[in-house]
Design a protein around this motif. Sequence first.
Motif, PDB file in Angstrom:
ATOM      1  N   PHE A 114     -16.125   9.417  30.627  1.00 49.96           N
ATOM      2  CA  PHE A 114     -15.200  10.484  30.989  1.00 49.96           C
ATOM      3  C   PHE A 114     -14.481  10.200  32.310  1.00 49.96           C
ATOM      4  CE2 PHE A 114     -17.742  12.705  27.853  1.00 49.96           C
ATOM      5  CZ  PHE A 114     -16.757  13.378  27.148  1.00 49.96           C
ATOM      6  N   ARG A 115     -14.999   9.259  33.085  1.00 56.75           N
ATOM      7  CA  ARG A 115     -14.338   8.879  34.337  1.00 56.75           C
ATOM      8  C   ARG A 115     -13.382   7.703  34.145  1.00 56.75           C
ATOM      9  NH1 ARG A 115     -17.665   9.806  39.354  1.00 56.75           N
ATOM     10  NH2 ARG A 115     -16.746   7.854  39.989  1.00 56.75           N
ATOM     11  N   ALA A 116     -13.533   6.954  33.054  1.00 57.25           N
ATOM     12  CA  ALA A 116     -12.804   5.695  32.901  1.00 57.25           C
ATOM     13  C   ALA A 116     -11.306   5.919  32.762  1.00 57.25           C
ATOM     14  CB  ALA A 116     -13.332   4.951  31.676  1.00 57.25           C
ATOM     15  N   LEU A 117     -10.527   5.078  33.413  1.00 60.64           N
ATOM     16  CA  LEU A 117      -9.099   5.085  33.166  1.00 60.64           C
ATOM     17  C   LEU A 117      -8.399   3.797  33.554  1.00 60.64           C
ATOM     18  CD1 LEU A 117      -6.995   7.683  35.227  1.00 60.64           C
ATOM     19  CD2 LEU A 117      -8.215   5.859  36.260  1.00 60.64           C
ATOM     20  N   GLU A 118      -8.926   3.071  34.527  1.00 61.20           N
ATOM     21  CA  GLU A 118      -8.190   1.925  35.049  1.00 61.20           C
ATOM     22  C   GLU A 118      -7.948   0.835  33.997  1.00 61.20           C
ATOM     23  OE1 GLU A 118     -10.853   2.785  37.558  1.00 61.20           O
ATOM     24  OE2 GLU A 118      -9.818   2.548  39.482  1.00 61.20           O
ATOM     25  N   VAL A 119      -9.005   0.471  33.276  1.00 56.33           N
ATOM     26  CA  VAL A 119      -8.876  -0.629  32.316  1.00 56.33           C
ATOM     27  C   VAL A 119      -7.824  -0.292  31.259  1.00 56.33           C
ATOM     28  CG1 VAL A 119     -10.083  -1.986  30.584  1.00 56.33           C
ATOM     29  CG2 VAL A 119     -11.234  -1.423  32.707  1.00 56.33           C
ATOM     30  N   MET A 120      -7.857   0.957  30.769  1.00 58.71           N
ATOM     31  CA  MET A 120      -6.882   1.342  29.740  1.00 58.71           C
ATOM     32  C   MET A 120      -5.477   1.463  30.321  1.00 58.71           C
ATOM     33  SD  MET A 120      -9.867   2.993  29.588  1.00 58.71           S
ATOM     34  CE  MET A 120     -11.257   2.300  28.722  1.00 58.71           C
ATOM     35  N   TYR A 121      -5.411   1.936  31.560  1.00 53.78           N
ATOM     36  CA  TYR A 121      -4.099   2.047  32.204  1.00 53.78           C
ATOM     37  C   TYR A 121      -3.429   0.682  32.230  1.00 53.78           C
ATOM     38  CZ  TYR A 121      -0.577   3.037  35.746  1.00 53.78           C
ATOM     39  OH  TYR A 121       0.612   3.176  36.409  1.00 53.78           O
ATOM     40  N   ILE A 122      -4.212  -0.357  32.571  1.00 50.08           N
ATOM     41  CA  ILE A 122      -3.654  -1.705  32.680  1.00 50.08           C
ATOM     42  C   ILE A 122      -3.403  -2.314  31.298  1.00 50.08           C
ATOM     43  CG2 ILE A 122      -4.157  -4.069  33.412  1.00 50.08           C
ATOM     44  CD1 ILE A 122      -3.501  -2.340  35.756  1.00 50.08           C
ATOM     45  N   MET A 123      -4.378  -2.151  30.374  1.00 53.11           N
ATOM     46  CA  MET A 123      -4.257  -2.842  29.082  1.00 53.11           C
ATOM     47  C   MET A 123      -3.208  -2.224  28.182  1.00 53.11           C
ATOM     48  SD  MET A 123      -8.158  -3.890  28.115  1.00 53.11           S
ATOM     49  CE  MET A 123      -7.810  -4.712  26.564  1.00 53.11           C
ATOM     50  N   THR A 124      -3.188  -0.898  28.093  1.00 47.10           N
ATOM     51  CA  THR A 124      -2.319  -0.247  27.113  1.00 47.10           C
ATOM     52  C   THR A 124      -1.505   0.914  27.684  1.00 47.10           C
ATOM     53  OG1 THR A 124      -4.031   1.324  26.508  1.00 47.10           O
ATOM     54  CG2 THR A 124      -3.978  -0.742  25.276  1.00 47.10           C
ATOM     55  N   GLY A 125      -1.894   1.411  28.868  1.00 39.97           N
ATOM     56  CA  GLY A 125      -1.250   2.617  29.383  1.00 39.97           C
ATOM     57  C   GLY A 125      -1.609   3.845  28.563  1.00 39.97           C
ATOM     58  N   GLY A 126      -2.581   3.705  27.668  1.00 36.45           N
ATOM     59  CA  GLY A 126      -2.993   4.826  26.830  1.00 36.45           C
ATOM     60  C   GLY A 126      -2.447   4.718  25.408  1.00 36.45           C
ATOM     61  N   GLY A 127      -1.490   3.823  25.227  1.00 42.21           N
ATOM     62  CA  GLY A 127      -0.841   3.732  23.928  1.00 42.21           C
ATOM     63  C   GLY A 127      -1.511   2.738  22.989  1.00 42.21           C
ATOM     64  N   PRO A 128      -0.925   2.399  21.876  1.00 42.95           N
ATOM     65  CA  PRO A 128       0.328   3.011  21.380  1.00 42.95           C
ATOM     66  C   PRO A 128       0.105   4.480  20.983  1.00 42.95           C
ATOM     67  CG  PRO A 128      -0.637   1.588  19.727  1.00 42.95           C
ATOM     68  CD  PRO A 128      -1.453   1.398  20.952  1.00 42.95           C
ATOM     69  N   GLY A 129       1.120   5.284  21.196  1.00 46.54           N
ATOM     70  CA  GLY A 129       0.930   6.730  21.030  1.00 46.54           C
ATOM     71  C   GLY A 129      -0.088   7.199  22.042  1.00 46.54           C
ATOM     72  N   ARG A 130      -1.164   7.834  21.575  1.00 44.49           N
ATOM     73  CA  ARG A 130      -2.256   8.196  22.470  1.00 44.49           C
ATOM     74  C   ARG A 130      -3.566   7.555  22.002  1.00 44.49           C
ATOM     75  NH1 ARG A 130      -0.290  11.607  25.996  1.00 44.49           N
ATOM     76  NH2 ARG A 130       1.261  13.152  25.422  1.00 44.49           N
ATOM     77  N   ALA A 131      -3.432   6.408  21.301  1.00 42.70           N
ATOM     78  CA  ALA A 131      -4.589   5.822  20.627  1.00 42.70           C
ATOM     79  C   ALA A 131      -5.696   5.397  21.586  1.00 42.70           C
ATOM     80  CB  ALA A 131      -4.149   4.628  19.779  1.00 42.70           C
ATOM     81  N   THR A 132      -5.344   5.034  22.825  1.00 42.55           N
ATOM     82  CA  THR A 132      -6.380   4.593  23.770  1.00 42.55           C
ATOM     83  C   THR A 132      -6.368   5.449  25.037  1.00 42.55           C
ATOM     84  OG1 THR A 132      -4.862   2.982  24.718  1.00 42.55           O
ATOM     85  CG2 THR A 132      -6.308   2.200  22.961  1.00 42.55           C
ATOM     86  N   GLU A 133      -5.826   6.674  24.916  1.00 46.26           N
ATOM     87  CA  GLU A 133      -5.701   7.510  26.101  1.00 46.26           C
ATOM     88  C   GLU A 133      -6.935   8.375  26.274  1.00 46.26           C
ATOM     89  OE1 GLU A 133      -1.735   9.449  27.808  1.00 46.26           O
ATOM     90  OE2 GLU A 133      -2.742  10.710  26.363  1.00 46.26           O
ATOM     91  N   LEU A 134      -7.908   7.883  27.030  1.00 49.20           N
ATOM     92  CA  LEU A 134      -9.113   8.668  27.292  1.00 49.20           C
ATOM     93  C   LEU A 134      -8.750   9.856  28.190  1.00 49.20           C
ATOM     94  CD1 LEU A 134     -11.906   6.018  27.864  1.00 49.20           C
ATOM     95  CD2 LEU A 134     -10.843   6.784  25.770  1.00 49.20           C
ATOM     96  N   MET A 135      -9.665  10.821  28.275  1.00 45.98           N
ATOM     97  CA  MET A 135      -9.404  12.073  28.999  1.00 45.98           C
ATOM     98  C   MET A 135      -8.826  11.863  30.399  1.00 45.98           C
ATOM     99  SD  MET A 135     -10.104  15.096  27.588  1.00 45.98           S
ATOM    100  CE  MET A 135     -11.003  16.279  28.589  1.00 45.98           C
TER     101      MET A 135
END
Lengths: 278, 305
Positions: B236-257
């Motif tokens: 629930f704290r994670a965000l940096e890795v996804m921000y860099i790899m996908t930005g949360g996309g495509p769509g919201r497929a990798t956008e954690l809380m």
Amino acid sequence: MSNQLHSPWRVMAHYVCLCLLAIACLMPIWVMISTSFKDDIVIFDGKPIWFFFVPTMDNYEYIVGRGKFDRYLVNSVIVAVVSTFLTLLLGGLCAYALARAEFKGRRFVANATLLVRMVPPAVLAVPAFAMVIFLNVNNDLLVLIFFYTALNLPFAIWLLFGFYKQIPVELEEAAIVDGASPLQVFFRVLLPLMKSGYAVAGIFTFRIAWNEFILALLLTGRNTRTLPVAASGFLTDTGVEWGRIMAMGTLIVIPPLLFTFFAARQIIAGMTAGAVKG
Amino acid sequence: MAATDRTEVPARDYRVVTPYLFIAPAVLVMFAGLAFPVLQSLYLSFYDWKIGTPLKSAEYVGLDNYIRLISDPDVRESLWVTIRFGLWTISIEMFLGIALALLLEKPIRGASVFRTIFILPLMVSPVVVGLIWRYLFDARVGWVNYYLGTWFGIEPQVWLGDAELAFFAIVLTDIWQWTPFIFIIVIAGLQALPSEVLEASHVDGANWWQQIFLVKLPMISSILVIALLMRLIDVFRALEVMYIMTGGGPGRATELMSLHIYNRAFDAQLLGYASAIAVLLIAIVFVISISILLIGNPMKDKSDV
């Protein structure tokens, strides 16, 4: 049973497993380091080359020579060192009081500390943004130092608490009888005994502050960026410059890797303290 | 407390306030830097505040943000992505970490070298982890595509541009980084077990499997539960890795809380609404944290001794 377990085949299988795991852990890191020494032709050829390529320093010369690398490096060092120092100083005093003294509200402070440890950094983003506007602070690095200290204090207090508990009370009582003030007891008697505790807490604090990204991205400007923010900047440019990005990544990773090599035992102690002692 | 008898009255007063002086600076910083922002999120969640406008001009909207949140498909999707991500990563990391620890727990020459290597993924900064794996999964020059192509004849995939594949990519990255954490914690737990108990179970005729499932794992169960909950909070704290790899996309497929909150606040520029989602996140994390405290509060246990 012991015969079976110590048979040479068992031992060899054990080592093979460990080696495979080690390779899995190291592989991506080696990809980064090796790519940072490749030129674009090798990188964009698309065929992975593990070891045998002509190394070049071009990527490093580019990122160090152009832009404001030195400035970002200094920013990162200042933020990480100062917030680590503050965390150890404030956290140490607090942990000492929690470990030694009986006072009203002690249990509340102890529990609240453990609870705020879990606050997600993303939750801090909007309030931190609002705070900077409201207080009209124009020193980004000071703001980062403040938030990194806050983020690191709970874990540091909790870790140091455990170390203080291991020191026998008699030492302090003897010093008090000899007329030492509480601060003298703290700095003269206890601090020397707490070296390894402070080392563990310091490594963890430094690592978090050095690596932190999202608050730094939000709160810093052109001149106050830290290295992780600067590294992410290479992504948005047209065409991703992998060689330069990997060179930047390698430079960022140097301090944490050095810590790992020189203090692996302490780092593991800090990691396991959370689950194993509880 | 032998010294108490000798101290005089003013000195005792001095000792009563001393603990508060010692804890005050840290408590103040933690309040202002962690607790206050949580309270402020709660406050802001009742307002409609847009970036670039002064906070004073923000409009009070009551429970509107929360009403919107309940029926917001994007929030629901990001919550679902987070849960799915947590289920996949934590179950695989726990399984691998525990299995490897059980296989490799015997002390062996060179163990410290291996342990040093195993904590490396944990020490690499999340931003750099994201950069490395984004490169490995790159559609044109990535190594994953190359080896899948040459070894298995699989066509190059646009890993980070496809919802399912991108999700798989961030799961794999997380497993690489965090399996060693479980491994190291479980090893430490196993090696702290009293050898008499293990010997006794051996004398009683327990075989290898029985020893694992009836003796070892039950004895370290509280460690396993705490490790699991700590990882759950990390999800629930994670965000940096996804921000860099996908930005949360495509769509919201990798956008954690966490990333969803950040994007809503600073991409969509809805600070008030993002705060309402932040309150939801805090509530979830606090429930998990309190369960950890109930299972084993290290500070409480020791002070009561």
